[in-house]
Write a protein that holds these residues in place. Structure first.
Motif, PDB file in Angstrom:
ATOM      1  N   ASN A 108      27.763  38.844  63.981  1.00 41.31           N
ATOM      2  CA  ASN A 108      27.514  39.142  65.394  1.00 41.31           C
ATOM      3  C   ASN A 108      26.044  39.453  65.650  1.00 41.31           C
ATOM      4  OD1 ASN A 108      30.221  38.804  66.039  1.00 41.31           O
ATOM      5  ND2 ASN A 108      30.712  40.966  65.742  1.00 41.31           N
ATOM      6  N   LYS A 109      25.431  40.232  64.775  1.00 41.52           N
ATOM      7  CA  LYS A 109      24.014  40.573  64.938  1.00 41.52           C
ATOM      8  C   LYS A 109      23.132  39.338  64.762  1.00 41.52           C
ATOM      9  CE  LYS A 109      24.609  45.324  63.281  1.00 41.52           C
ATOM     10  NZ  LYS A 109      24.347  46.263  62.154  1.00 41.52           N
ATOM     11  N   ILE A 162      23.189  37.004  67.874  1.00 41.54           N
ATOM     12  CA  ILE A 162      22.348  37.550  68.956  1.00 41.54           C
ATOM     13  C   ILE A 162      20.879  37.304  68.642  1.00 41.54           C
ATOM     14  CG2 ILE A 162      21.601  39.684  70.081  1.00 41.54           C
ATOM     15  CD1 ILE A 162      24.478  40.731  69.647  1.00 41.54           C
ATOM     16  N   GLU A 213      19.915  33.523  69.100  1.00 39.32           N
ATOM     17  CA  GLU A 213      19.814  33.111  70.501  1.00 39.32           C
ATOM     18  C   GLU A 213      18.533  33.659  71.141  1.00 39.32           C
ATOM     19  OE1 GLU A 213      22.692  32.547  74.361  1.00 39.32           O
ATOM     20  OE2 GLU A 213      23.498  33.237  72.455  1.00 39.32           O
ATOM     21  N   ASP A 214      18.117  34.843  70.720  1.00 38.98           N
ATOM     22  CA  ASP A 214      16.886  35.437  71.256  1.00 38.98           C
ATOM     23  C   ASP A 214      15.639  34.658  70.845  1.00 38.98           C
ATOM     24  OD1 ASP A 214      18.241  37.440  72.540  1.00 38.98           O
ATOM     25  OD2 ASP A 214      17.888  38.962  70.996  1.00 38.98           O
TER      26      ASP A 214
END
Length: 407
Positions: A385-386, A389, A392-393
């Motif tokens: 999950n981390k 994120i 995508e950043d």
């Protein structure tokens, strides 16, 4: 120093000619440049935009910017040049918007003058590296704008040595240099090259595009059978000697999709002999009804399936980390897979970033691989999950570059 550079280019050409007598790749390099198909480009009055890529990896890296440019200026004529035969042989396997693709001539003053005059590019992009002095010098005699994109620098490069003044002067040919990281900017500031912007690595855009375009593979789906597999990507023998210690354990029950770097029969047999778990080759699957119940390892003895295979995993081991030639860790990261790899990755800043963020784990032996695997398995959902994120950043690099180019 320019005289020394030009002599070294001619010596390099002589070495390639000698090597071509027994090395097929060197022969391809020579034969391809004899064509000079850039002399007769049918641009029909369109503006020429030239992208130079060392090889296929840089072509992949530059594709998001090429697509962004073509989207903004669909009538422009997009020319791509390669230095390496691997780029010329494989670029057509990618969906691309190039209007013409050819070899870059050897970087002699005569070749550079002839090429630049013939092509008449108005915008020039060098992807990542390969700053050819004579071609850049000739371009600077025209009204073309010249850019370096996704460039990255390290302290030990010649530009930052006391004897590197000629090579530092090459960098001053660029109107602007778009960098991957702050360390590169700091290094260039130190030698007086300040027309720079840190934008990030276009490969993040590329792997995100690949993820969005990922297609299902019925064979892989039936093999994993709803489970999350461990994906072995581009492994070499040094990697495989570590991997066997994990896979051969009785307690290891995950499905494994194994994609070695070399897919010839000899190497695949070596892998099969290393493993005590039952394996099957992708090319041995006869039909869509094959039963994989008894097989724990699927060996991809094919080219082109690895990128899509990552969608079926929850953990990846990426090869090349024992030789200093670590393969692409961004591809599995795009799917949120924690990554394991060998200890030699100094040329790959993303590896250090991933380690610092807790997304990747360096191993030096089979025993350490077993221990790191156990550690990752306990927290794999949280890491995934981390990582998703974070990935995508990092996207939107091509858009950032286009905004600056258009401002």
């Amino acid at each position: 120093m320019s005289l020394f550079y030009n002599i070294s280019i001619h010596l390099y050409f002589f070495a390639i000619r000698v090597a071509s007598l027994f090395n097929p790749k060197a022969k391809e390099w020579l034969e391809g440049r004899k064509l000079k198909n850039w002399k007769n480009l049918d641009t029909k009055g369109r503006r020429v935009v030239w992208f130079h890529c060392a090889s296929l990896g840089e072509f992949d890296q530059g594709l998001p910017l090429m697509d962004a440019w073509k989207s903004k200026y669909p009538n422009d004529f997009l020319l791509v040049t390669f230095f390496s035969p691997s780029g010329m042989k494989n670029y057509h396997k990618r969906k691309h918007c190039a209007d013409a693709v050819c070899y870059l001539p050897l970087d002699t003053p005569k070749n550079a003058k002839e090429f630049v005059k013939s092509v008449e590019a108005k915008n020039v992009f060098f992807v990542k590296y390969e700053f050819w002095a004579n071609h850049l010098s000739e371009v600077n005699k025209t009204d073309a704008k010249v850019y370096s994109v996704s460039a990255i620098f390290r302290q030990n490069q010649i530009y930052f040595k006391w004897y590197g003044s000629f090579y530092r002067s090459i960098l001053k040919n660029f109107d602007h240099i778009f960098l991957q990281d702050e360390n590169s900017k700091k290094l260039l500031d130190g030698i007086g090259v300040r027309n720079t912007t840190v934008c990030g690595d276009l490969r993040f855009d590329r792997v995100f595009q690949n993820k969005q375009k990922a297609v299902s593979n019925e064979i892989l789906e039936r093999f994993v059978k709803g489970q999350n597999a461990m994906i072995i990507g581009s492994s070499w023998p040094e990697d495989e000697n570590c991997i066997k210690e994990l896979i051969n354990q009785d307690s290891f029950t995950k499905k494994v999709i194994f994609a070695p770097h070399e897919v010839n029969d000899k190497h695949v047999k070596q892998i099969e002999q290393l493993l005590v778990k039952k394996s099957i080759r992708y090319t041995d699957i006869q039909d869509d009804k094959s039963d994989f119940e008894d097989y724990q390892v699927l060996i991809l003895d094919t080219i082109g399936h690895l990128t899509n295979a990552y969608q079926y995993g929850d953990l990846a081991y990426v090869g090349g980390g024992f030789s200093g030639s670590l393969h692409n860790i961004l591809e599995p990261a795009a799917f949120g897979l924690p990554i394991l790899f060998g200890p030699k990755h100094v040329k790959f800043p993303e590896a250090d970033i991933f380690i610092q963020e807790g997304f990747a784990f360096e191993i030096e032996s089979g025993h350490e691989l077993v221990e790191k695997f156990k550690y990752v398995e306990k927290d794999i959902s949280s890491i995934k999950n981390k990582l998703l994120i974070f990935m995508e950043d990092q996207t939107g690099i091509a858009e950032k570059i286009m905004v600056q180019l258009l401002s």
